[in-house]
Design a protein around this motif. Structure first.
Motif, mmCIF file in Angstrom:
data_model
loop_
_atom_site.group_PDB
_atom_site.id
_atom_site.type_symbol
_atom_site.label_atom_id
_atom_site.label_comp_id
_atom_site.label_asym_id
_atom_site.label_seq_id
_atom_site.Cartn_x
_atom_site.Cartn_y
_atom_site.Cartn_z
ATOM 1 N N ASP A 156 39.059 37.315 49.759
ATOM 2 C CA ASP A 156 37.970 37.142 50.714
ATOM 3 C C ASP A 156 36.762 37.950 50.232
ATOM 4 O O ASP A 156 36.910 39.102 49.802
ATOM 5 C CB ASP A 156 38.430 37.641 52.094
ATOM 6 C CG ASP A 156 37.408 37.375 53.177
ATOM 7 O OD1 ASP A 156 36.309 37.954 53.119
ATOM 8 O OD2 ASP A 156 37.718 36.609 54.107
ATOM 9 N N PRO A 157 35.544 37.376 50.280
ATOM 10 C CA PRO A 157 34.354 38.061 49.747
ATOM 11 C C PRO A 157 34.063 39.419 50.361
ATOM 12 O O PRO A 157 33.315 40.200 49.773
ATOM 13 C CB PRO A 157 33.218 37.074 50.034
ATOM 14 C CG PRO A 157 33.883 35.745 50.099
ATOM 15 C CD PRO A 157 35.236 36.003 50.712
ATOM 16 N N LYS A 158 34.636 39.716 51.513
ATOM 17 C CA LYS A 158 34.388 41.045 52.089
ATOM 18 C C LYS A 158 34.940 42.157 51.213
ATOM 19 O O LYS A 158 34.484 43.301 51.273
ATOM 20 C CB LYS A 158 34.991 41.143 53.488
ATOM 21 C CG LYS A 158 36.493 41.091 53.582
ATOM 22 C CD LYS A 158 36.948 41.320 55.030
ATOM 23 C CE LYS A 158 38.441 41.152 55.209
ATOM 24 N NZ LYS A 158 38.822 39.732 55.314
ATOM 25 N N TYR A 159 35.906 41.814 50.355
ATOM 26 C CA TYR A 159 36.461 42.800 49.435
ATOM 27 C C TYR A 159 35.658 42.896 48.140
ATOM 28 O O TYR A 159 35.859 43.849 47.374
ATOM 29 C CB TYR A 159 37.908 42.437 49.080
ATOM 30 C CG TYR A 159 38.854 42.448 50.252
ATOM 31 C CD1 TYR A 159 39.196 43.627 50.901
ATOM 32 C CD2 TYR A 159 39.415 41.254 50.724
ATOM 33 C CE1 TYR A 159 40.067 43.637 51.979
ATOM 34 C CE2 TYR A 159 40.285 41.248 51.794
ATOM 35 C CZ TYR A 159 40.609 42.438 52.428
ATOM 36 O OH TYR A 159 41.470 42.441 53.490
ATOM 37 N N GLU A 172 43.631 37.556 51.760
ATOM 38 C CA GLU A 172 43.513 38.927 52.241
ATOM 39 C C GLU A 172 44.200 39.845 51.233
ATOM 40 O O GLU A 172 45.099 39.421 50.493
ATOM 41 C CB GLU A 172 44.169 39.076 53.612
ATOM 42 C CG GLU A 172 43.469 38.318 54.729
ATOM 43 C CD GLU A 172 42.082 38.885 55.047
ATOM 44 O OE1 GLU A 172 41.865 40.088 54.793
ATOM 45 O OE2 GLU A 172 41.248 38.119 55.549
ATOM 46 N N LEU A 173 43.789 41.090 51.206
ATOM 47 C CA LEU A 173 44.345 42.021 50.235
ATOM 48 C C LEU A 173 45.857 42.162 50.412
ATOM 49 O O LEU A 173 46.617 42.175 49.434
ATOM 50 C CB LEU A 173 43.656 43.381 50.362
ATOM 51 C CG LEU A 173 43.878 44.372 49.222
ATOM 52 C CD1 LEU A 173 43.409 43.785 47.891
ATOM 53 C CD2 LEU A 173 43.156 45.685 49.499
ATOM 54 N N TRP A 174 46.306 42.208 51.657
ATOM 55 C CA TRP A 174 47.740 42.375 51.901
ATOM 56 C C TRP A 174 48.521 41.149 51.426
ATOM 57 O O TRP A 174 49.676 41.274 50.975
ATOM 58 C CB TRP A 174 48.033 42.663 53.373
ATOM 59 C CG TRP A 174 47.897 41.491 54.312
ATOM 60 C CD1 TRP A 174 46.816 41.136 55.045
ATOM 61 C CD2 TRP A 174 48.917 40.515 54.608
ATOM 62 N NE1 TRP A 174 47.076 39.997 55.777
ATOM 63 C CE2 TRP A 174 48.350 39.606 55.535
ATOM 64 C CE3 TRP A 174 50.232 40.316 54.190
ATOM 65 C CZ2 TRP A 174 49.068 38.509 56.046
ATOM 66 C CZ3 TRP A 174 50.945 39.233 54.694
ATOM 67 C CH2 TRP A 174 50.364 38.351 55.605
ATOM 68 N N GLU A 175 47.903 39.974 51.504
ATOM 69 C CA GLU A 175 48.580 38.765 51.041
ATOM 70 C C GLU A 175 48.802 38.810 49.531
ATOM 71 O O GLU A 175 49.868 38.421 49.025
ATOM 72 C CB GLU A 175 47.777 37.530 51.424
ATOM 73 C CG GLU A 175 47.760 37.248 52.919
ATOM 74 C CD GLU A 175 46.863 36.096 53.288
ATOM 75 O OE1 GLU A 175 47.284 35.265 54.129
ATOM 76 O OE2 GLU A 175 45.735 36.010 52.760
ATOM 77 N N LEU A 176 47.789 39.285 48.804
ATOM 78 C CA LEU A 176 47.939 39.423 47.358
ATOM 79 C C LEU A 176 49.029 40.428 47.028
ATOM 80 O O LEU A 176 49.909 40.160 46.196
ATOM 81 C CB LEU A 176 46.616 39.861 46.727
ATOM 82 C CG LEU A 176 46.671 40.196 45.232
ATOM 83 C CD1 LEU A 176 47.141 38.997 44.414
ATOM 84 C CD2 LEU A 176 45.323 40.693 44.747
#
Length: 204
Positions: A156-159, A172-176
């Motif tokens: 997601d671009p927010k990261y 999402e970071l947790w998904e990765l």
């Protein structure tokens, strides 16, 4: 000019291949950082030489399967078109795609690329399919030895607001992280990796 750039690009990727091969032959583990996604080609080729049948787990908003981009076959948009043509290459699994040309989708179908589009992942989630189950489906085509290639815009671009080509949606970071943990739990192993298309920026 195009011919000069292509000649220089081929030479550059050859140098990256040589450097990666030397590192691997000395027993080192290699993680490549970028920059343009095309920097992955040499390291992937070197890992494939050491690990025949190598699979690639590719996280990205883009498929990067164009034969050439604006006349440049070594471009960031062509990296996995090149990789898929390497002798002895195993499987390519792409996750998080959401900005893909019809030609890339067709190339993927014709060449056995396993593409997991962001809109399909989100639809499955909305219908109650747990992320753990989706991860198991993603891992099925992968062999035992895996090279991980992460384009930061797969998230997601927010990261990654400073990446060059941000696209709405994404993991999402947790998904990765969960997906990577599932690779290890499955008994497969990562033999190399890269993280690319990372840009810096000044934000108050």
């Amino acid at each position: 000019l195009v011919a000069q750039v292509n000649e220089g690009s081929a030479r550059f990727h050859g140098e990256l291949f040589d450097a990666a091969k030397e590192a691997l032959s000395s027993g080192k583990k290699l993680v490549t950082l970028g920059g343009d996604h095309s920097v992955s080609f040499g390291p992937i080729k070197a890992h494939l030489e050491k690990h025949p049948g190598l699979s690639v787990l590719h996280i990205d908003a883009h498929a990067d399967l164009r034969a050439a981009y604006c006349g440049f076959p070594h471009s960031h948009a062509s990296i996995f078109h090149l990789v898929s043509g390497l002798e002895g290459f195993g499987s390519l699994v792409q996750v998080g795609l959401r900005d893909v040309s019809p030609g890339e989708m067709e190339f993927g179908k014709e060449n056995g690329v396993h593409q997991f589009f962001d809109w399909d992942l989100r639809r499955a989630t909305a219908r109650g399919v747990p992320w753990a189950e989706q991860c198991r489906r993603i891992l099925e085509p992968l062999g035992q030895e895996i090279y991980l290639s992460v384009d930061i815009d797969g998230l997601d671009p927010k990261y990654c607001p400073s990446t060059g080509t941000p696209v709405p949606g994404g993991l999402e970071l947790w998904e990765l992280f969960y997906l990577l943990e599932e690779v290890e739990r499955s008994g497969r192993r990562f033999v190399g990796a890269d993280l690319v298309e990372v840009g810096s920026g000044d934000y108050d």
